[in-house]
Design an enzyme around this catalytic site. Structure first.
Site, short mmCIF file in Angstrom:
data_model
loop_
_atom_site.label_atom_id
_atom_site.label_comp_id
_atom_site.label_asym_id
_atom_site.label_seq_id
_atom_site.Cartn_x
_atom_site.Cartn_y
_atom_site.Cartn_z
N CYS A 14 0.84 -1.19 0.00
CA CYS A 14 0.00 0.00 0.00
C CYS A 14 0.88 1.25 0.00
CB CYS A 14 -0.89 -0.02 1.24
SG CYS A 14 -1.66 1.55 1.63
N GLU A 15 0.65 2.15 -0.93
CA GLU A 15 1.50 3.33 -1.04
C GLU A 15 1.23 4.36 0.06
OE1 GLU A 15 -0.73 6.29 -4.17
OE2 GLU A 15 0.54 4.72 -4.99
N HIS A 16 0.12 4.23 0.76
CA HIS A 16 -0.21 5.20 1.81
C HIS A 16 0.54 4.93 3.11
CE1 HIS A 16 -4.24 5.61 -0.51
NE2 HIS A 16 -3.33 6.45 -0.98
N HIS A 17 0.72 3.65 3.45
CA HIS A 17 1.40 3.30 4.70
C HIS A 17 2.59 2.38 4.49
CE1 HIS A 17 -2.84 4.24 5.85
NE2 HIS A 17 -2.21 4.97 6.76
N GLN A 59 -5.16 -0.61 -4.54
CA GLN A 59 -5.82 -1.72 -5.22
C GLN A 59 -6.61 -1.26 -6.43
OE1 GLN A 59 -7.86 -4.47 -2.62
NE2 GLN A 59 -9.20 -5.18 -4.26
N HIS A 74 -6.00 -5.92 3.46
CA HIS A 74 -5.01 -4.85 3.64
C HIS A 74 -4.54 -4.80 5.09
CE1 HIS A 74 -5.71 -2.71 -0.32
NE2 HIS A 74 -6.70 -3.59 -0.28
N CYS A 82 -2.87 -2.60 6.48
CA CYS A 82 -2.99 -1.26 7.06
C CYS A 82 -4.35 -1.07 7.73
CB CYS A 82 -2.76 -0.18 6.00
SG CYS A 82 -3.91 -0.24 4.61
#
Length: 201
Positions: free
Chosen positions: A89-92, A130, A158, A160
């Site tokens: 996941c690019e956010h976390h 995703q 996920h 996260c």
């Protein structure tokens, strides 16, 4: 501008060394002693792991399909389902994992079945969301093979959401993307959904 490393450069000592230094500093900022025995080689291990987990940046997914494109008059649905995928996941920068189900209806050309799985792997091995991953797989197959239609469904969990934040361990996210006849013909789309839901006895 940051440099994007080619596949053959990802594991070069200078690249791993540079990544390792950053991870060593992160360990220290977290309050740990990066020189103690258990952590001494951790920065290098993490650097090598991240090089592997993001190796998709150094690959060309369209070229993967074109390397095994064959002329064939078959015009029925081709489905490769339950393709395992692991992404970040690019956010976390935490993993998400699950399965991709991919179908296309040829229009003069087919590709090797393993190439479909490799395209999924190529896009998954990047920092992702995703939703974008689903669309990238669809678009790549449409552009490389020009089929009558493409269908992609991804089901993923996920970490996260499981390990932090809302902490819902049993949640699963489903995304889909369609082109051509899968968009225009409800019957074709429903057939695809039924086939990927079916389990062989």
């Amino acid at each position: 501008m940051e440099k994007n490393y080619r596949k053959e450069e990802l594991y070069e000592p200078r690249v791993i060394e540079e990544l390792s230094e950053h991870y060593r500093r992160i360990i220290e900022l977290l309050g740990e002693d990066s020189t103690r025995e258990g952590l001494l080689k951790t920065p290098e291990r993490v650097a090598k792991a991240m090089a592997f987990l993001t190796k998709g940046y150094a690959e060309d997914p369209k070229e993967i399909l074109l390397s095994a494109r064959f002329k064939e008059e078959y015009k029925q649905m081709v489905i490769v389902k339950d393709i395992e995928l692991y992404s970040m996941c690019e956010h976390h920068m935490m993993p998400f994992y699950g399965k991709a189900h991919v179908a296309y209806i040829p229009n003069g050309y087919i590709t090797g079945l393993s190439k479909i799985a490799r395209v999924v792997e190529c896009f998954a091995r990047r920092l992702q969301v995703q939703e974008r991953l689903t669309v990238q797989i669809r678009n790549c197959i449409q552009e490389a093979l020009d089929p009558l239609g493409v269908a992609v469904v991804i089901e993923a969990a996920h970490t996260c959401m499981q390990m932090r934040g809302v902490q819902k361990q049993n949640s699963v996210t489903t995304t889909s993307a369609f082109t051509g006849v899968f968009m225009k013909q409800q019957q074709t789309r429903e057939e695809f959904m039924q086939l990927i839901s079916a389990r062989l006895r």
